[in-house]
Design an enzyme around this catalytic site. Structure first.
Site, PDB file in Angstrom:
ATOM      1  CG  HIS A  96      -1.734  -1.222   1.388  1.00 45.40           C
ATOM      2  ND1 HIS A  96      -1.363  -2.236   2.241  1.00 45.40           N
ATOM      3  CD2 HIS A  96      -2.887  -1.628   0.800  1.00 45.40           C
ATOM      4  CE1 HIS A  96      -2.261  -3.212   2.177  1.00 45.40           C
ATOM      5  NE2 HIS A  96      -3.188  -2.863   1.314  1.00 45.40           N
ATOM      6  CG  ASP A 143      15.864  -2.987 -30.493  1.00 42.62           C
ATOM      7  OD1 ASP A 143      15.698  -2.128 -31.389  1.00 42.62           O
ATOM      8  OD2 ASP A 143      15.671  -4.203 -30.677  1.00 42.62           O
ATOM      9  CB  CYS A 144      18.681   0.715 -33.248  1.00 42.58           C
ATOM     10  SG  CYS A 144      19.826   0.690 -34.653  1.00 42.58           S
TER      11      CYS A 144
END
Length: 601
Positions: free
Chosen positions: A226, A428-429
């Protein structure tokens, strides 16, 4: 990291009820008392003990996602992070009225205990003949809160609660008595321990976005479900192999007077069930890595794992974090009058549960670590290495230095390529190209890549692209370099030393071969643009003027910022955004970096 404060909903006030309607849509076993937010089995077997659980919403699939054959009979749901009131719980008790009795299982939070407890006592007062037919179990499995700090309130209830109602629910389905179901629930609750870790707080829908709770390099060990604070913060974020042993120590320690909660012997005889729980925002890629390291950390302490469960069992909305739970199984030395047989506990855990919240499990111990990665060794190519054409670079040292320079140029360009790809692709290149460059540097260091044997070196680079880069870029590079190795051997005409003309012929044939596997043709806003520009210029000049060709390729890469994407990931990006950002194609920028590194400009 910032707290993710956007949500998919109609409005915050109806979110819980909307979610319960969706759950009942998914699971036709269920009915919903919408007014009281009680989910219950439509066709309950009233000859068997019923199980009720519940509490504040926001922990899905707990608790309503576990209502169904073999686990819970009903779940009473409050608002987000708020206990249901006693009237709601009373309605739940009435809905599961049966011949044998009911076990109420709650997490150890004051609101849950008070409201579920009040409903139990009200039921007993109004049904004096059934006063003993409703039993109460409190689960407090958190080990982050020390005994002194939790002296009055006790340990918080976390994901170990799920194991309590799975085991008790399976025994109830077998027809066990109320006393038997209650006893095994109490025993299980006394043997579970859980520790959580988070990268950031979760966000409660309908509340104002708050500031980041943790710094960008911080994690918090022991964070509650919480948004309660944890035991301590750690910075920088440790690798899993360093983090999990710390978490396992919390679970198994017996020498710390503040946290010696579970009677581990730590002598090599302990046997456990391991549960790895996604707190809401951890990807399916990361969670199995957590599971693997949790297993290693437990086994390093001599603990034998009999079962592994992993998935999303009890969340904290969208919290980016996870928890690990151990259930310490009975040992032969435990008094038989106090502990069930371990085989019984495992069989109850293994029984199928026809509920959407329960995750697939093998029902067996995990395989030995050495069995997991014992696949067949890579076989050498059927073609002997001495069948390759042996070609030397004109200057082997200069060849090696140029390759090294190109790799470093690509590694240095990674942040910029990643920035471009976050806009124009999937992000991601840069890392993909960096991985390839790093592996090529390793090949240079160990001699697999060298100007003494250019064909072998080009083949090695093709293998790096395939194995270390992967994806579309890896495939394109691997095809191109494989075709380049073919071209060098096809066009060498008996030469043993590479000439500029032979390089040009081989590059031309490699580009033609690449074209058979991709539709991209310049101008296409892909890596083909600078690659084709360089190759065509070199072929036209019979291998001369390489620096001029590389410069033209760099201009072609820059010009991709003004091109419409026709291929690659950029083709899926909204065109106006690409034109507005004027970001060059990241793959083309990678080729530019390689060529500039190779030829030193």
């Amino acid at each position: 990291m910032s707290i993710q404060s956007k949500h998919f909903l109609n409005n915050p006030e109806t979110l819980v009820v909307d979610s319960l309607h969706g759950l009942c849509t998914l699971n036709p076993q269920l009915s919903l008392d919408e007014e009281n937010k009680v989910v219950y089995l439509s066709s309950q077997d009233r000859s068997k003990v019923a199980l009720i659980c519940g509490g504040g919403s926001g922990h899905e699939p707990a608790h309503a996602g576990f209502v169904g054959d073999g686990v819970l009979t009903a779940a009473v749901c409050g608002s987000i992070f708020a206990s249901p009131n006693s009237s709601q719980v009373r309605r739940g008790i009435d809905l599961v009225e049966n011949e044998k009795g009911t076990v109420i299982i709650v997490k150890n939070y004051t609101g849950d205990i008070l409201n579920f407890g009040l409903a139990k006592e009200q039921y007993a007062a109004q049904h004096p003949g059934k006063a003993n037919s409703v039993k109460f179990v409190i689960v407090g499995d958190d080990v982050a809160v020390g005994k002194t700090q939790g002296k009055i309130v006790g340990r918080r209830g976390l994901a170990g609660t799920v194991l309590v109602y799975k085991i008790a629910g399976a025994l109830a389905r077998r027809g066990a008595s109320l006393e038997e179901v209650h006893a095994i629930a109490e025993w299980t609750a006394s043997r579970v321990a859980t520790i959580g870790v988070g990268l950031e707080h979760c966000h409660v829908p309908g509340t104002a976005p708050g500031p980041s709770h943790l710094g960008p390099a911080e994690i918090e060990i022991g964070m509650g479900i919480h948004n309660e604070p944890g035991h301590r913060r750690v910075s920088p974020v440790p690798a899993l192999k360093d983090l999990l042993p710390q978490l396992v120590d919390f679970l198994t320690v017996t020498t710390d007077p503040e946290r010696s909660f579970i009677p581990f012997k730590n002598d090599g005889t302990d046997r456990v069930v391991l549960l790895v729980n996604n707190l809401g925002g951890v990807s399916e890629l990361e969670l199995p890595g957590v599971t693997a390291e949790a297993r290693r950390a437990l086994e390093a302490k001599g603990v034998k794992i009999e079962r592994v469960l992993a998935g999303t069992f009890m969340t904290s909305l969208n919290m980016p974090g996870f928890s690990i739970t151990t259930l310490l199984l009975p040992s032969p030395s435990d008094p038989k009058s106090e502990a069930p047989d371990a085989s019984l506990v495992l069989s109850l855990l293994d029984e199928p549960a026809n509920v959407p919240g329960w995750k697939w499990a093998s029902g067996t111990p995990p395989p030995r670590a050495d069995q997991i990665a014992s696949g067949a060794k890579r076989q050498e190519s059927a073609v002997a290495k001495d069948n390759l054409v042996l070609l030397h670079a004109e200057d082997t040292q200069a060849f090696n230095v140029a390759i090294e320079r190109a790799c470093h140029a690509l590694i240095e360009a990674e942040p910029e390529i990643t920035r471009m790809d976050n806009i124009a692709g999937d992000g991601d290149c840069g890392l993909t190209l960096k991985a390839g460059a790093t592996a090529v540097l390793k090949g240079l260091k160990d001699g697999r890549i060298s100007g003494d044997n250019v064909v072998r070196s080009v083949i090695a680079i093709a293998q790096v692209a395939e194995e270390e880069m992967g994806g579309t870029s890896g495939a394109l590079y691997s095809i191109f370099f494989s075709a380049l190795a073919q071209g060098l051997q096809t066009h060498h005409a008996g030469a043993r030393t590479l000439s500029h003309a032979l390089w040009a012929e081989a590059l031309g044939s490699a580009l033609r071969k690449l074209y058979t596997y991709t539709r991209a043709r310049p101008p296409s806003r892909t890596l083909v643009d600078p690659l084709a520009t360089f190759t065509d210029a070199l072929v036209a000049a019979k291998g001369k003027h390489v620096v001029v060709a590389a410069k033209a390729a760099g201009e072609a890469a820059l010009n991709t910022r003004d091109l419409e994407a026709k291929a690659g990931r950029s083709a899926y990006v909204e065109g106006d955004r690409l034109r507005e950002e004027r970001v060059p194609d990241p793959g083309a920028w990678g080729v530019k970096a390689i060529l500039e590194g190779l030829f030193g400009h």
